[in-house]
Design a protein around this motif. Structure first.
Motif, PDB file in Angstrom:
ATOM      1  N   UNK A  79     -15.445 -46.732 -52.817  1.00 44.02           N
ATOM      2  CA  UNK A  79     -14.191 -47.474 -52.937  1.00 44.02           C
ATOM      3  C   UNK A  79     -14.305 -48.748 -53.741  1.00 44.02           C
ATOM      4  N   UNK A  80     -15.520 -49.225 -53.958  1.00 41.34           N
ATOM      5  CA  UNK A  80     -15.720 -50.465 -54.722  1.00 41.34           C
ATOM      6  C   UNK A  80     -15.970 -50.206 -56.209  1.00 41.34           C
ATOM      7  N   UNK A  81     -16.024 -48.935 -56.632  1.00 41.25           N
ATOM      8  CA  UNK A  81     -16.308 -48.620 -58.031  1.00 41.25           C
ATOM      9  C   UNK A  81     -15.165 -49.099 -58.937  1.00 41.25           C
ATOM     10  N   UNK A  82     -15.523 -49.619 -60.112  1.00 40.17           N
ATOM     11  CA  UNK A  82     -14.507 -50.013 -61.081  1.00 40.17           C
ATOM     12  C   UNK A  82     -13.852 -48.788 -61.709  1.00 40.17           C
ATOM     13  N   UNK A  83     -14.639 -47.748 -61.962  1.00 38.89           N
ATOM     14  CA  UNK A  83     -14.100 -46.510 -62.540  1.00 38.89           C
ATOM     15  C   UNK A  83     -13.601 -45.622 -61.399  1.00 38.89           C
ATOM     16  N   UNK A  84     -12.437 -46.002 -60.874  1.00 36.41           N
ATOM     17  CA  UNK A  84     -11.928 -45.367 -59.663  1.00 36.41           C
ATOM     18  C   UNK A  84     -11.594 -43.900 -59.878  1.00 36.41           C
ATOM     19  N   UNK A  85     -11.303 -43.495 -61.140  1.00 34.01           N
ATOM     20  CA  UNK A  85     -10.933 -42.109 -61.400  1.00 34.01           C
ATOM     21  C   UNK A  85     -12.118 -41.157 -61.280  1.00 34.01           C
ATOM     22  N   UNK A  86     -13.320 -41.711 -61.218  1.00 31.80           N
ATOM     23  CA  UNK A  86     -14.486 -40.858 -60.979  1.00 31.80           C
ATOM     24  C   UNK A  86     -14.456 -40.236 -59.588  1.00 31.80           C
ATOM     25  N   UNK A  88     -12.228 -38.404 -58.463  1.00 30.04           N
ATOM     26  CA  UNK A  88     -11.678 -37.046 -58.537  1.00 30.04           C
ATOM     27  C   UNK A  88     -12.782 -36.002 -58.697  1.00 30.04           C
ATOM     28  N   UNK A  89     -13.662 -36.093 -59.711  1.00 27.50           N
ATOM     29  CA  UNK A  89     -14.751 -35.109 -59.788  1.00 27.50           C
ATOM     30  C   UNK A  89     -15.731 -35.220 -58.625  1.00 27.50           C
ATOM     31  N   UNK A  90     -15.945 -36.443 -58.133  1.00 26.38           N
ATOM     32  CA  UNK A  90     -16.836 -36.597 -56.973  1.00 26.38           C
ATOM     33  C   UNK A  90     -16.233 -35.896 -55.758  1.00 26.38           C
ATOM     34  N   UNK A  91     -14.919 -36.042 -55.581  1.00 24.59           N
ATOM     35  CA  UNK A  91     -14.254 -35.378 -54.459  1.00 24.59           C
ATOM     36  C   UNK A  91     -14.336 -33.873 -54.572  1.00 24.59           C
ATOM     37  N   UNK A  92     -14.145 -33.350 -55.792  1.00 24.90           N
ATOM     38  CA  UNK A  92     -14.248 -31.904 -55.984  1.00 24.90           C
ATOM     39  C   UNK A  92     -15.653 -31.408 -55.639  1.00 24.90           C
ATOM     40  N   UNK A  93     -16.670 -32.110 -56.113  1.00 30.25           N
ATOM     41  CA  UNK A  93     -18.050 -31.693 -55.866  1.00 30.25           C
ATOM     42  C   UNK A  93     -18.377 -31.716 -54.383  1.00 30.25           C
ATOM     43  N   UNK A  94     -17.999 -32.800 -53.694  1.00 35.91           N
ATOM     44  CA  UNK A  94     -18.295 -32.913 -52.267  1.00 35.91           C
ATOM     45  C   UNK A  94     -17.521 -31.871 -51.462  1.00 35.91           C
ATOM     46  N   UNK A  95     -16.266 -31.618 -51.824  1.00 37.40           N
ATOM     47  CA  UNK A  95     -15.489 -30.602 -51.126  1.00 37.40           C
ATOM     48  C   UNK A  95     -16.070 -29.219 -51.315  1.00 37.40           C
ATOM     49  N   UNK A  96     -16.509 -28.925 -52.545  1.00 38.17           N
ATOM     50  CA  UNK A  96     -17.112 -27.623 -52.821  1.00 38.17           C
ATOM     51  C   UNK A  96     -18.396 -27.439 -52.021  1.00 38.17           C
ATOM     52  N   UNK A  97     -19.277 -28.431 -52.054  1.00 39.01           N
ATOM     53  CA  UNK A  97     -20.570 -28.317 -51.375  1.00 39.01           C
ATOM     54  C   UNK A  97     -20.391 -28.238 -49.859  1.00 39.01           C
ATOM     55  N   UNK A  98     -19.488 -29.058 -49.314  1.00 39.40           N
ATOM     56  CA  UNK A  98     -19.276 -29.058 -47.866  1.00 39.40           C
ATOM     57  C   UNK A  98     -18.764 -27.704 -47.381  1.00 39.40           C
ATOM     58  N   UNK A  99     -17.868 -27.098 -48.142  1.00 44.47           N
ATOM     59  CA  UNK A  99     -17.337 -25.786 -47.758  1.00 44.47           C
ATOM     60  C   UNK A  99     -18.376 -24.690 -47.953  1.00 44.47           C
ATOM     61  N   UNK A 142      -6.669 -38.208 -55.467  1.00 48.73           N
ATOM     62  CA  UNK A 142      -5.571 -38.652 -56.331  1.00 48.73           C
ATOM     63  C   UNK A 142      -4.457 -39.280 -55.490  1.00 48.73           C
ATOM     64  N   UNK A 143      -4.143 -38.635 -54.381  1.00 50.65           N
ATOM     65  CA  UNK A 143      -3.122 -39.197 -53.480  1.00 50.65           C
ATOM     66  C   UNK A 143      -3.545 -40.564 -52.958  1.00 50.65           C
ATOM     67  N   UNK A 144      -4.817 -40.722 -52.671  1.00 48.01           N
ATOM     68  CA  UNK A 144      -5.323 -41.990 -52.151  1.00 48.01           C
ATOM     69  C   UNK A 144      -5.253 -43.088 -53.206  1.00 48.01           C
TER      70      UNK A 144
END
Length: 241
Positions: A79-86, A88-99, A142-144
């Motif tokens: 949440x502290x990253x300046x490149x907040x749009x990163x 999105x790919x981080x969320x996709x990767x974590x969601x894929x791996x967790x599932x 993205x919603x967040x």
């Protein structure tokens, strides 16, 4: 150190025991009234109950000690990253791996392949569900970031699901809604959810209570849409043949 690792383990065992007791009780009723299995056949079943009890207890203890704290820490850091749009790919990767690593999902795909006699391969269904959940976590990110209402995604998503049911084979409809349930298992509902709460606590003026939750609803919807899409593709293949 050992006392810290097993702190609250007794309560966890009680919770797992309360969840498994009705199933064991039901089996004993059927054993007395219908099955009447020999001791040789009952022993592996009782051993399975014991392993399940110990395994679930240790797994949930690990969730409380590991997944929840590390999820909050990772979320607070992201949440502290300046490149907040990163996110999105981080969320996709974590969601894929967790599932992909979700135990309940692996049980589902195994049962589906067995019941369909190999017509629906395990790997294909696993990748379909994992990609769907990965996309849903990215959408939740993205919603967040933007602050979009949850209804913007949930209502059109379920409308689309009901429309897709008309064009998907009946078997895939059942599998899709089961997949929506199993995808929201311990991996997602602990690690990913706690990470979202941590991110919401660091991004701008977002409220962790209002914006950090709702991700599980999107995760439950994503496998339904992805599996129904797979069913439509299978249906077209059947008609072409």
């Amino acid at each position: 150190m050992n006392s810290h690792l097993f702190q609250g383990f007794g309560q966890t065992m009680l919770e797992v025991g309360a969840a498994l007791t009705p199933l064991l009780f039901l089996f004993l009723i059927f054993q007395v009234q219908l099955f009447r299995l020999s001791i040789k056949k009952i022993l592996p079943i009782m051993t399975g109950f014991l392993f399940t009890f110990l395994g679930l207890s240790l797994f949930l203890q690990g969730v409380y000690l590991g997944f929840l704290p590390i999820g909050r820490l990772i979320g607070a850091e992201l949440g502290t990253y300046d490149f907040i749009w990163l996110l999105l790919p981080i969320g996709f990767l974590l969601g894929f791996v967790a599932t992909y690593a979700e135990p309940a999902v692996n049980v589902l795909i195994h049962q589906v392949e067995r019941a369909s006699r190999g017509y629906i391969p395990q790997k294909l269904l696993l990748y379909t569900i994992s990609i769907g959940v990965g996309l849903s976590v990215a959408v939740a990110m993205l919603r967040l970031i933007i602050g979009i209402s949850l209804w913007v995604f949930i209502l059109p998503g379920y409308i689309a699901a009901f429309l897709m049911m008309r064009y998907s084979p009946r078997a895939f409809i059942s599998i899709a809604f089961d997949a929506g349930g199993v995808a929201t298992g311990p991996m997602t509902a602990t690690f990913i959810l706690s990470m979202f709460v941590g991110i919401a606590g660091e991004i701008g003026e977002t409220n962790p209570l209002l914006d950090g939750f709702g991700m599980v609803a999107l995760v439950a919807l994503a496998p339904i849409l992805s599996v129904l899409t797979l069913g439509i593709l299978f249906g077209r293949k059947e008609r072409a043949q």
